[in-house]
Write a protein that holds these residues in place. Structure first.
Motif, PDB file in Angstrom:
ATOM      1  N   GLU A   1       2.027   9.918   9.261  1.00 54.87           N
ATOM      2  CA  GLU A   1       2.867   8.819   9.770  1.00 54.87           C
ATOM      3  C   GLU A   1       2.015   7.669  10.285  1.00 54.87           C
ATOM      4  OE1 GLU A   1       5.612   9.972  12.761  1.00 54.87           O
ATOM      5  OE2 GLU A   1       7.127  10.684  11.356  1.00 54.87           O
ATOM      6  N   LEU A   2       0.917   8.018  10.946  1.00 57.22           N
ATOM      7  CA  LEU A   2       0.047   6.993  11.523  1.00 57.22           C
ATOM      8  C   LEU A   2      -0.455   6.038  10.450  1.00 57.22           C
ATOM      9  CD1 LEU A   2      -1.423   5.989  14.087  1.00 57.22           C
ATOM     10  CD2 LEU A   2      -3.295   7.545  13.495  1.00 57.22           C
ATOM     11  N   PHE A   3      -0.984   6.580   9.344  1.00 57.54           N
ATOM     12  CA  PHE A   3      -1.486   5.728   8.273  1.00 57.54           C
ATOM     13  C   PHE A   3      -0.344   5.009   7.551  1.00 57.54           C
ATOM     14  CE2 PHE A   3      -5.427   8.019   8.893  1.00 57.54           C
ATOM     15  CZ  PHE A   3      -6.383   7.074   8.566  1.00 57.54           C
ATOM     16  N   LYS A   4       0.795   5.689   7.395  1.00 58.00           N
ATOM     17  CA  LYS A   4       1.953   5.071   6.733  1.00 58.00           C
ATOM     18  C   LYS A   4       2.385   3.812   7.486  1.00 58.00           C
ATOM     19  CE  LYS A   4       6.793   6.124   5.584  1.00 58.00           C
ATOM     20  NZ  LYS A   4       7.424   5.277   6.628  1.00 58.00           N
ATOM     21  N   TYR A   5       2.542   3.921   8.806  1.00 58.53           N
ATOM     22  CA  TYR A   5       2.973   2.771   9.600  1.00 58.53           C
ATOM     23  C   TYR A   5       1.892   1.685   9.644  1.00 58.53           C
ATOM     24  CZ  TYR A   5       7.214   5.067  11.260  1.00 58.53           C
ATOM     25  OH  TYR A   5       8.439   5.654  11.332  1.00 58.53           O
ATOM     26  N   PHE A   6       0.620   2.129   9.653  1.00 53.96           N
ATOM     27  CA  PHE A   6      -0.462   1.134   9.680  1.00 53.96           C
ATOM     28  C   PHE A   6      -0.341   0.182   8.503  1.00 53.96           C
ATOM     29  CE2 PHE A   6      -4.611  -0.365   8.274  1.00 53.96           C
ATOM     30  CZ  PHE A   6      -5.096  -0.965   9.422  1.00 53.96           C
ATOM     31  N   PHE A   7      -0.137   0.729   7.313  1.00 55.63           N
ATOM     32  CA  PHE A   7      -0.090  -0.137   6.130  1.00 55.63           C
ATOM     33  C   PHE A   7       1.234  -0.884   6.007  1.00 55.63           C
ATOM     34  CE2 PHE A   7      -3.685   2.565   4.900  1.00 55.63           C
ATOM     35  CZ  PHE A   7      -4.587   1.558   4.566  1.00 55.63           C
ATOM     36  N   GLU A   8       2.232  -0.466   6.759  1.00 56.68           N
ATOM     37  CA  GLU A   8       3.453  -1.277   6.835  1.00 56.68           C
ATOM     38  C   GLU A   8       3.221  -2.520   7.690  1.00 56.68           C
ATOM     39  OE1 GLU A   8       6.749   1.058   8.154  1.00 56.68           O
ATOM     40  OE2 GLU A   8       6.757   2.345   6.373  1.00 56.68           O
ATOM     41  N   PHE A   9       2.334  -2.398   8.691  1.00 58.93           N
ATOM     42  CA  PHE A   9       2.020  -3.524   9.574  1.00 58.93           C
ATOM     43  C   PHE A   9       0.926  -4.421   8.989  1.00 58.93           C
ATOM     44  CE2 PHE A   9       4.517  -1.294  12.584  1.00 58.93           C
ATOM     45  CZ  PHE A   9       4.774  -2.118  13.667  1.00 58.93           C
ATOM     46  N   TYR A  10       0.004  -3.814   8.245  1.00 59.64           N
ATOM     47  CA  TYR A  10      -1.175  -4.574   7.793  1.00 59.64           C
ATOM     48  C   TYR A  10      -0.825  -5.434   6.583  1.00 59.64           C
ATOM     49  CZ  TYR A  10      -5.936  -5.557   6.229  1.00 59.64           C
ATOM     50  OH  TYR A  10      -7.099  -6.189   5.847  1.00 59.64           O
ATOM     51  N   ASP A  11      -1.134  -6.712   6.678  1.00 52.68           N
ATOM     52  CA  ASP A  11      -0.857  -7.611   5.566  1.00 52.68           C
ATOM     53  C   ASP A  11      -2.110  -8.372   5.127  1.00 52.68           C
ATOM     54  OD1 ASP A  11      -1.221  -9.268   7.703  1.00 52.68           O
ATOM     55  OD2 ASP A  11       0.734 -10.270   7.590  1.00 52.68           O
ATOM     56  N   GLY A  12      -3.254  -7.877   5.535  1.00 49.45           N
ATOM     57  CA  GLY A  12      -4.515  -8.525   5.183  1.00 49.45           C
ATOM     58  C   GLY A  12      -4.982  -8.147   3.788  1.00 49.45           C
ATOM     59  N   THR A  13      -6.047  -8.824   3.339  1.00 51.20           N
ATOM     60  CA  THR A  13      -6.602  -8.564   2.002  1.00 51.20           C
ATOM     61  C   THR A  13      -8.020  -7.995   2.060  1.00 51.20           C
ATOM     62  OG1 THR A  13      -7.376 -10.853   1.890  1.00 51.20           O
ATOM     63  CG2 THR A  13      -5.201 -10.367   0.945  1.00 51.20           C
ATOM     64  N   LYS A  14      -8.673  -8.099   3.226  1.00 56.08           N
ATOM     65  CA  LYS A  14     -10.041  -7.585   3.353  1.00 56.08           C
ATOM     66  C   LYS A  14     -10.080  -6.072   3.227  1.00 56.08           C
ATOM     67  CE  LYS A  14     -12.240 -11.053   6.328  1.00 56.08           C
ATOM     68  NZ  LYS A  14     -12.918 -11.255   7.634  1.00 56.08           N
ATOM     69  N   LYS A  15     -11.187  -5.573   2.703  1.00 53.02           N
ATOM     70  CA  LYS A  15     -11.366  -4.115   2.633  1.00 53.02           C
ATOM     71  C   LYS A  15     -11.525  -3.573   4.048  1.00 53.02           C
ATOM     72  CE  LYS A  15     -13.331  -1.815  -0.661  1.00 53.02           C
ATOM     73  NZ  LYS A  15     -14.284  -1.258  -1.664  1.00 53.02           N
TER      74      LYS A  15
END
Length: 459
Positions: free
Chosen positions: A90-104
């Protein structure tokens, strides 16, 4: 005294190359404690979008909450930190829902084995995280660990759920003897070998030496005095690593006193045989202890304290803790100086074995198997075998200066003992070597067909 970043150019180049890859990367970086993994990753992660997370032995929930806080910080989102999340997926799932950046993004999980200890199924969890999320994102996932055995079995091993997912791995090793002068530029090769004998090639320990003080002055100031880092380091590491540190203390004390077989350790400590085997296995995984078998044999082995700092500490510091507590530093220093040549004899053997493995010396064979040999009362310090070409090198190691005649006597003794070594006796080609601090008559001995090396050949 300072922490130098020495001999890590290959490691940095490896990490930078992987980072520049447009594909997602899953790397495993491992190596014994204090070898410089965290320093390496710190230098690599500068000026990158990175979350460095040091795993702890606290509860899984505590680790998740700390990681959530770090993610919220990178996202710049207080709202993310307020989310109720109770598992890694869940932690990683929500992180990528919030993250909208393009950097690695670089995710570093330092001391990942601590999470494994908390939850044996954590590798399956991270398999899911990688397969279902990270493998399709612009990320670099790095798992690190100091427990060599656990990293090789639970993370890198064939039966691990993570097997086949990693895109690369690197075992960070100690700095080689050739880099010691960068820490201690004024030291002779004899003193460099002494330093190796007490701390090995661990940068964190080498950086504690005062380059302007002699070896024994450093010994008196950095090892013996209360409050110094090296005076308590092994004790603190054991307490941090183990819940049953008293039992590990007992075992290491037994080994330092020469009780070097499973049965002898059981007799000395009074601990159960099954528990002793478990404790020794854990110490092997951490590269504190090493199990040595006579070369060519599958039983009859012995245990030694492989880690130089632990070997030195249990030999000289731990037994003299009463005098140290009373600040009788001069008396302790005198004891160490008196017994140090005997201690160095064994450590020098291990150093020479390591240099042979690294092909430091010009040898008449290309060794495929290297080890120690003993049978009843006879012993040969190092034997190197070339399985393909049937060559065998018998080597005696001495931490002393040798004259030509004394060296010739060693060769005669080696020849007699070599006849007892059962390996391809009919077709093998035998060679004989002596390694010492200083050998007089090296050229004449070499002209006689012997292979002789001293500290002049270590440079």
């Amino acid at each position: 005294m300072k922490q130098l970043f020495v001999n890590r150019h290959s490691e940095l180049a490896f990490l930078e190359k992987r980072f520049s890859n447009p594909n997602p990367e899953f790397l495993v970086i491992y190596g014994r404690r204090r070898v410089g993994k965290s320093c390496l990753l710190s230098k690599f992660s500068k000026n990158k979008s990175c979350i460095y997370f040091l795993c702890t032995k606290d509860s899984e929930r505590e680790n998740i909450n700390r990681m959530k806080s770090k993610m919220a910080n990178l996202l710049g989102s207080p709202m993310f930190e307020k989310l109720e999340i109770d598992n890694w997926i869940e932690l990683f799932k929500y992180f990528f829902e919030f993250y909208d950046g393009t950097k690695k993004i670089v995710f570093i999980f330092d001391e990942f084995p601590y999470l494994i200890e908390l939850k044996r199924g954590i590798t399956s969890v991270f398999q899911h995280i990688w397969d279902e999320m990270l493998s399709s994102k612009n990320v670099m996932l790095i798992l690190t660990g100091s427990s060599i055995g656990m990293m090789e079995t639970e993370v890198l091993g064939y039966h691990s759920p993570l097997y086949g997912r990693r895109t690369g791995q690197w075992k960070v090793t100690e700095v080689g003897l050739e880099y010691f002068p960068e820490f201690l530029p004024k030291y002779s090769m004899e003193d460099i070998c002494r330093v190796y004998g007490v701390v090995g090639g661990i940068p964190a320990y080498l950086g504690k030496f005062d380059a302007d003080a002699s070896f024994f002055e450093n010994m008196a100031e950095r090892f013996i005095k209360k409050g110094e880092f090296l005076n308590v380091e092994p004790e603190l590491l054991l307490k941090a690593e183990f819940r049953e540190e008293k039992n590990y203390f007992l075992i290491l004390k037994a080994l330092a006193l020469g009780h070097n077989t499973n049965a002898k350790v059981v007799a000395y400590t009074g601990l159960e045989k099954g528990n002793i085997s478990k404790y020794l296995h854990v110490l092997e995984n951490l590269m504190i202890v090493r199990h040595i078998l006579p070369i060519g044999k599958h039983r009859g082995g012995i245990y030694i304290i492989e880690d130089p700092l632990f070997a030195f500490w249990f030999k000289f510091i731990y037994p003299n803790r009463d005098d140290i507590e009373l600040e009788n530093y001069d008396a302790v220093a005198a004891k160490i100086k008196m017994d140090f040549p005997s201690y160095m004899g064994h450590r020098f053997e291990l150093l020479c074995e390591d240099l042979i493995r690294k092909h430091h010396f010009v040898l008449p064979i290309t060794p495929t198997t290297i080890g120690k040999w003993w049978h009843r009362e006879e012993e040969i310090d190092i034997i190197a075998r070339d399985e393909e070409n049937l060559g065998i090198l018998f080597c005696e190691v001495k931490w002393k200066n040798l004259g030509k005649n004394e060296t010739l006597k060693l060769f005669e003794s080696l020849k007699k003992k070599s006849a007892l070594v059962k390996w391809r006796n009919d077709g093998r080609k035998e060679y004989y070597s002596v390694i010492a601090k200083k050998i007089n008559g090296k050229k004449e001995l070499a002209d006689m067909g012997y292979f002789v090396y001293d500290l002049d050949d270590f440079k």
